[in-house]
Enzyme design. Structure first.
Site, PDB file in Angstrom:
ATOM      1  CB  SER A  40       8.957  22.943  22.567  1.00 54.63           C
ATOM      2  OG  SER A  40       7.611  23.122  22.643  1.00 54.63           O
ATOM      3  CG  HIS A  73       4.293  24.444  35.066  1.00 50.67           C
ATOM      4  ND1 HIS A  73       3.241  24.881  34.444  1.00 50.67           N
ATOM      5  CD2 HIS A  73       5.315  24.153  34.573  1.00 50.67           C
ATOM      6  CE1 HIS A  73       3.772  24.342  33.118  1.00 50.67           C
ATOM      7  NE2 HIS A  73       4.962  23.628  33.292  1.00 50.67           N
ATOM      8  CD  GLU A 103       8.777  25.657  32.224  1.00 48.99           C
ATOM      9  OE1 GLU A 103       9.248  24.705  31.745  1.00 48.99           O
ATOM     10  OE2 GLU A 103       7.503  25.814  32.717  1.00 48.99           O
ATOM     11  CG  ASN A 129       6.054  19.290  34.651  1.00 47.16           C
ATOM     12  OD1 ASN A 129       5.319  18.554  35.522  1.00 47.16           O
ATOM     13  ND2 ASN A 129       5.433  20.557  34.227  1.00 47.16           N
ATOM     14  CD1 TRP A 130       7.425  12.628  33.540  1.00 45.80           C
ATOM     15  CD2 TRP A 130       6.607  11.137  35.236  1.00 45.80           C
ATOM     16  NE1 TRP A 130       8.174  11.732  33.997  1.00 45.80           N
ATOM     17  CE2 TRP A 130       7.937  10.945  34.749  1.00 45.80           C
ATOM     18  CE3 TRP A 130       5.774  10.581  36.159  1.00 45.80           C
ATOM     19  CZ2 TRP A 130       8.238   9.587  35.041  1.00 45.80           C
ATOM     20  CZ3 TRP A 130       6.403   9.220  36.451  1.00 45.80           C
ATOM     21  CH2 TRP A 130       7.640   8.761  35.919  1.00 45.80           C
ATOM     22  CE  LYS A 131       3.490  20.096  31.015  1.00 41.87           C
ATOM     23  NZ  LYS A 131       3.410  21.169  30.172  1.00 41.87           N
ATOM     24  CD  GLU A 168       1.053  23.407  32.065  1.00 40.03           C
ATOM     25  OE1 GLU A 168       1.042  22.293  32.882  1.00 40.03           O
ATOM     26  OE2 GLU A 168       1.448  23.259  30.908  1.00 40.03           O
ATOM     27  N   GLY A 224       8.449  18.965  29.454  1.00 39.05           N
ATOM     28  CA  GLY A 224       7.042  18.301  29.713  1.00 39.05           C
ATOM     29  C   GLY A 224       6.891  17.197  28.654  1.00 39.05           C
ATOM     30  N   GLY A 225       6.500  17.450  27.523  1.00 41.00           N
ATOM     31  CA  GLY A 225       5.872  16.548  26.521  1.00 41.00           C
ATOM     32  C   GLY A 225       7.278  15.352  26.411  1.00 41.00           C
ATOM     33  N   GLY A 248       4.528  23.296  25.346  1.00 39.07           N
ATOM     34  CA  GLY A 248       3.635  22.324  24.763  1.00 39.07           C
ATOM     35  C   GLY A 248       3.341  22.805  23.424  1.00 39.07           C
TER      36      GLY A 248
HETATM   37  C1  PEP Z   1       6.690  22.206  31.087  1.00 38.50           C
HETATM   38  O1  PEP Z   1       5.676  21.762  31.244  1.00 38.50           O
HETATM   39  O2  PEP Z   1       7.115  22.615  32.041  1.00 38.50           O
HETATM   40  C2  PEP Z   1       7.129  22.428  29.604  1.00 38.50           C
HETATM   41  C3  PEP Z   1       8.326  23.181  29.065  1.00 38.50           C
HETATM   42  O3  PEP Z   1       6.441  21.689  28.631  1.00 38.50           O
HETATM   43  P1  PEP Z   1       7.054  21.216  27.091  1.00 38.50           P
HETATM   44  O4  PEP Z   1       8.324  20.595  27.265  1.00 38.50           O
HETATM   45  O5  PEP Z   1       6.143  20.247  26.711  1.00 38.50           O
HETATM   46  O6  PEP Z   1       7.003  22.486  26.347  1.00 38.50           O
END
Ligand code: PEP
Length: 253
Positions: free
Chosen positions: A215, A97, A169, A9-11, A99, A236-237, A175
């Protein structure tokens, strides 16, 4: 057999050239995915066509939209419909998501509408659920996440439900660098599968992929993915660094 999936997930990150380079670097690693394994990239909307062209010749690599609107078409400036995604041959869409739930006020009901539109236009929703820290601290996470599933998914027929991918999640792990332990992840995934089994039968529940997100890193992916009910991750990251995401794909069981 359910699919094992590494989903990036590049966001709202990366310029167009950076996105092209990242995708090229990951694809150039030539990871051979098994029949039941998939790698998915949820990219910003302006990059959907470029990204879909980049994975077109690769088996089991797919592109996802990060969101869609809950109306079919019309005067909704700035929004993207599932029909538009379908017309670009996009096969996946991240729905709900945390967010989007938090910053854009997306309710379980609204997400149910988005799920319906995805299915109508042959797009597989990656449905995100997960509890905030206060709920985890009150130890009421099972009820909270079960309710998210009930209100957004349980109107579906068994045929429709089996097309859904679920991503658990926990919000406190997104994050933050704080990952759920393998025990916490396995416990919730097994619980969600039992809820699905109660509603739709064990056979269907056993065939739904439930990804873990929060994470996930190259260093913890293998351990998390080794849990019986964890079928890969939504990342994500760490998906923004080619070498890390390559290792995460290679950690699929
Ligand atoms: C996400 O955005 O779905 C996510 C899990 O982010 P991260 O891996 O950065 O925690």
């Amino acid at each position: 057999m359910r699919k094992q999936i590494a989903a990036a997930n590049w966001k709202m990150n990366l310029t167009y050239p950076q996105a092209e380079n990242l995708l090229t670097d990951v694809l150039n690693a030539q990871i051979e995915l098994k029949e039941d394994q998939q790698a998915i990239f949820a990219v910003p909307s302006p990059y959907l066509m470029m990204a879909n062209a980049a994975v077109a010749s690769k088996d089991n690599y797919f592109i996802a939209a990060q969101n869609c609107y809950n109306k079919e078409s019309g005067a909704y400036t700035g929004e993207i419909s599932t029909e538009m995604l379908h017309s670009l041959n996009i096969e996946y869409c991240v729905i709900g998501h945390s967010e989007r739930r938090e910053y854009f006020g997306e309710s379980n009901q609204m997400l149910a509408e988005k799920i319906n539109l995805c299915l109508e236009f042959e797009i597989t929703p990656i449905f995100c659920c997960g509890e905030p820290l206060t709920i985890r601290e009150a130890a009421t996470q099972n009820n909270y996440v079960e309710n998210q599933l009930r209100e957004s998914l349980f109107h579906l027929t068994p045929d429709q439900l089996q097309k859904i991918v679920i991503a658990y999640e926990p919000i406190w792990a997104i994050g933050t660098g704080k990952t759920a332990s393998t025990e916490q992840a396995q416990e919730m995934h097994a619980y969600l599968r039992s809820v699905l089994a109660k509603q739709y039968g064990q056979n269907l529940a056993d065939n739904i992929s439930i990804l873990y997100g929060g994470s996930v890193k190259s260093g913890n992916a293998k351990e998390l993915f080794s849990c019986e009910d964890v079928d890969g991750g939504l990342v994500g990251g760490a998906s923004l660094i080619a070498a890390d995401f390559i290792k995460i794909i290679q950690s699929l069981k």
